[in-house]
Design a protein around this motif. Structure first.
Motif, PDB file in Angstrom:
ATOM      1  N   GLY A   1       0.770  -1.233   0.000  1.00 11.80           N
ATOM      2  CA  GLY A   1       0.000   0.000   0.000  1.00 11.80           C
ATOM      3  C   GLY A   1       0.799   1.279   0.000  1.00 11.80           C
ATOM      4  O   GLY A   1       0.248   2.368   0.215  1.00 11.80           O
ATOM      5  N   ASN A   2       2.099   1.186  -0.285  1.00  9.80           N
ATOM      6  CA  ASN A   2       2.944   2.378  -0.314  1.00  9.80           C
ATOM      7  C   ASN A   2       3.073   2.933  -1.725  1.00  9.80           C
ATOM      8  O   ASN A   2       3.086   2.174  -2.698  1.00  9.80           O
ATOM      9  CB  ASN A   2       4.352   2.043   0.204  1.00  9.80           C
ATOM     10  CG  ASN A   2       4.329   1.511   1.613  1.00  9.80           C
ATOM     11  OD1 ASN A   2       3.839   2.158   2.525  1.00  9.80           O
ATOM     12  ND2 ASN A   2       4.861   0.310   1.791  1.00  9.80           N
ATOM     13  N   VAL A   3       3.218   4.240  -1.833  1.00 12.37           N
ATOM     14  CA  VAL A   3       3.701   4.838  -3.074  1.00 12.37           C
ATOM     15  C   VAL A   3       5.223   4.858  -2.982  1.00 12.37           C
ATOM     16  O   VAL A   3       5.798   4.666  -1.910  1.00 12.37           O
ATOM     17  CB  VAL A   3       3.117   6.244  -3.293  1.00 12.37           C
ATOM     18  CG1 VAL A   3       1.607   6.178  -3.367  1.00 12.37           C
ATOM     19  CG2 VAL A   3       3.551   7.209  -2.201  1.00 12.37           C
ATOM     20  N   GLN A   4       5.896   5.085  -4.106  1.00  4.56           N
ATOM     21  CA  GLN A   4       7.346   4.913  -4.098  1.00  4.56           C
ATOM     22  C   GLN A   4       8.065   5.994  -4.884  1.00  4.56           C
ATOM     23  O   GLN A   4       7.533   6.557  -5.831  1.00  4.56           O
ATOM     24  CB  GLN A   4       7.703   3.541  -4.673  1.00  4.56           C
ATOM     25  CG  GLN A   4       7.287   3.367  -6.127  1.00  4.56           C
ATOM     26  CD  GLN A   4       7.433   1.939  -6.620  1.00  4.56           C
ATOM     27  OE1 GLN A   4       7.213   0.974  -5.887  1.00  4.56           O
ATOM     28  NE2 GLN A   4       7.812   1.778  -7.882  1.00  4.56           N
ATOM     29  N   ILE A   5       9.302   6.251  -4.445  1.00  4.25           N
ATOM     30  CA  ILE A   5      10.216   7.130  -5.166  1.00  4.25           C
ATOM     31  C   ILE A   5      11.526   6.372  -5.325  1.00  4.25           C
ATOM     32  O   ILE A   5      12.151   5.978  -4.337  1.00  4.25           O
ATOM     33  CB  ILE A   5      10.455   8.451  -4.414  1.00  4.25           C
ATOM     34  CG1 ILE A   5       9.138   9.208  -4.226  1.00  4.25           C
ATOM     35  CG2 ILE A   5      11.459   9.320  -5.170  1.00  4.25           C
ATOM     36  CD1 ILE A   5       9.271  10.488  -3.420  1.00  4.25           C
TER      37      ILE A   5
END
Length: 507
Positions: free
Chosen positions: A181-185
């Motif tokens: 459920g994380n967004v990422q960079i």
């Protein structure tokens, strides 16, 4: 400046241009310095990338923050479906991506394709996780109470990855973190930017096709300053870093100063122990791949070889024979077994490492020469276990060979270095096998029997101890690092009993 770009038609099929933007968060931009991507086999320029500036970075983080609630609120199986589609897209482009990895990193085509397969496999693993990740229901000591242990996304996760696995390591993190459920960079190595651009375009296409914002998976290509900015950013709770122990210390300090979390996959100085009672042919093939594969540029590469004294001369002679058969050349040629080192600096480190080993009493029994440009000979050097050079990880195809007399002595040698990633014992002696696997055996995170140090499966947690960092990626329960644990207690009764039976208040 002339570019190799036009010589490789598959680049356009992956969305790579002669000039590219290196920052993505729903759309492409880049106002930083120009980064050049070189083919290590020819030292010729492939393409150019306009890197991420500090302003671009802030734009990227803001867009990531704006979409994290949407992504985290989706049912986990829906996120798993996106990861499944990413895996399918990778399957369709596996050969093209494998060629790009070989072209830009320098590993042979079979290993480049294998890297993409690793990403595919971890996508499959992540899809399965999306249907089974669960918390716990715990017994409460209080009447009419129940305790739950739940797991929630962290928010934004930052990845800083190395050149030697420009696809797979990102995949290990991305597939699991997205499901969680994380967004990422993602900040990839500045020497393999084209692989990162190609992968980001594939993921963005899947997200857009399903109606989700592509900034869920952002990319920031740049040099160390961008990585440092990411490590310092309090808006990014977790940084997963893969690279050298030296840089890992700096990243760890920056992240932990702000009380952030880290996954650290750092140096490896991996050993193979060959017992007198083993399948010598298996051991020979495992050492060859472990030491020569990827031109010795894997964190799991075999760097130390301990041979029982009774088989020492015979094994070493056969190993030299295997080394003589290694085809060195163009990594895109299917007959090649070893491509170039990644950079000219790596070649200099190779030469310096050999010189230091010789100055410390080492004897080169095979190799030791630069063939041309970034191509070098895989090298075998006889040393003693006490030789200083054995303690350092050298990211090159240099193998130190040493004798031992007892298994306990060999285990002591294995554990005598500051790194603790991968280790292998070749033995058919059952008591030796379990001594090696036991609490007083190998002190590494990966402990193998009758297989080499290199080539971990995605189903197991990958990582090591000591100066390797202690982090775990990929399979098993490594997913827990991408989530935060919540202990929740629900009182469904009409009284308010306190824990431990404490009485507090008026009668």
């Amino acid at each position: 400046m002339a570019l190799e770009f036009e010589q490789h038609s598959f680049l356009k099929e992956l969305g790579i241009e002669r000039d590219n933007f290196g920052c993505f968060s729903g759309e492409w931009k880049g106002s930083g310095e120009e980064i050049l991507s070189y083919n290590p086999a020819t030292n010729k320029l492939i393409a150019k990338v306009r890197a991420t500036s500090e302003e671009d970075y802030e734009w990227c983080v803001k867009r990531s923050l704006d979409c994290r609630k949407l992504w985290s609120s989706l049912p986990m199986p829906e996120r798993g479906e996106i990861v499944r589609q990413i895996g399918e897209a990778l399957r369709e482009k596996k050969l093209l991506l494998g060629k790009l990895i070989s072209l830009e990193m320098g590993k042979i085509l079979a290993e480049g394709i294998g890297e993409v397969q690793e990403f595919i496999d971890i996508c499959d693993f992540g899809v399965g996780l999306s249907r089974q990740l669960s918390g716990k229901c715990l017994p409460s000591e209080r009447q009419d109470h129940v305790m739950f242990e739940m797991w929630h996304p962290l928010g934004i996760v930052g990845y800083i990855t190395a050149f030697n696995f420009p696809c797979a390591v990102f995949g290990w993190n991305s597939a699991i973190s997205l499901v969680c459920g994380n967004v990422q960079i993602w900040k990839p190595s500045e020497t393999t930017p084209l692989v990162a651009i190609a992968l980001t375009k594939i993921i963005a296409q899947i997200l857009k096709r399903n109606g989700y914002p592509a900034e869920i998976a952002s990319l920031v290509i740049g040099r160390g300053a961008i990585g440092e900015k990411l490590a310092k950013d309090v808006r990014v709770p977790l940084i997963s870093f893969t690279g050298s122990t030296k840089t890992g210390r700096q990243v760890s300090k920056l992240v932990h100063e702000r009380l952030g979390k880290t996954i650290l996959e750092l140096g490896g100085n991996n050993a193979v122990i060959v017992d007198k009672d083993c399948n010598l042919d298996m051991a020979l093939r495992a050492v060859l791949f472990g030491a020569v594969g990827t031109a010795g540029q894997r964190c799991t590469s075999t760097r130390r070889l301990y041979l029982h004294r009774s088989i020492y001369s015979n094994f070493l002679e056969k190993l030299v024979g295997y080394y003589r058969q290694v085809a060195i050349g163009d990594p895109l040629d299917e007959k090649t077994l070893m491509g170039p080192l990644h950079t000219k600096m790596a070649v200099e480190m190779y030469q310096k490492g050999i010189e230091e080993a010789i100055s410390q009493g080492g004897k080169v029994v095979y190799g030791g020469k630069v063939i041309r440009d970034n191509f070098v000979e895989p090298t075998i050097i006889e040393v003693t276990p006490q030789t200083k050079c054995v303690q350092a990880e050298l990211f090159a195809p240099i193998l130190y060979v040493m004798p031992f007399d007892t298994l306990q002595e060999a285990i002591t040698f294995n554990n005598s270095v500051s790194q603790g990633l991968s280790s292998s014992l070749f033995s058919n002696h059952i008591s030796h096998v379990f001594e090696w696997l036991g609490p007083c055996g190998s002190d590494c995170g990966i402990v193998n029997v009758n297989i080499g140090t290199s080539g971990a499966e995605i189903g197991g947690a990958f990582g090591g101890e000591k100066e390797t960092g202690g982090g775990r990626e990929s399979g098993s329960d490594a997913w827990k690092q991408y989530m935060r644990r919540v202990t929740a207690t629900v009182n469904y009764g009409n009284a308010l009993p306190l824990a431990q039976g404490i009485q507090f208040g008026t009668s």
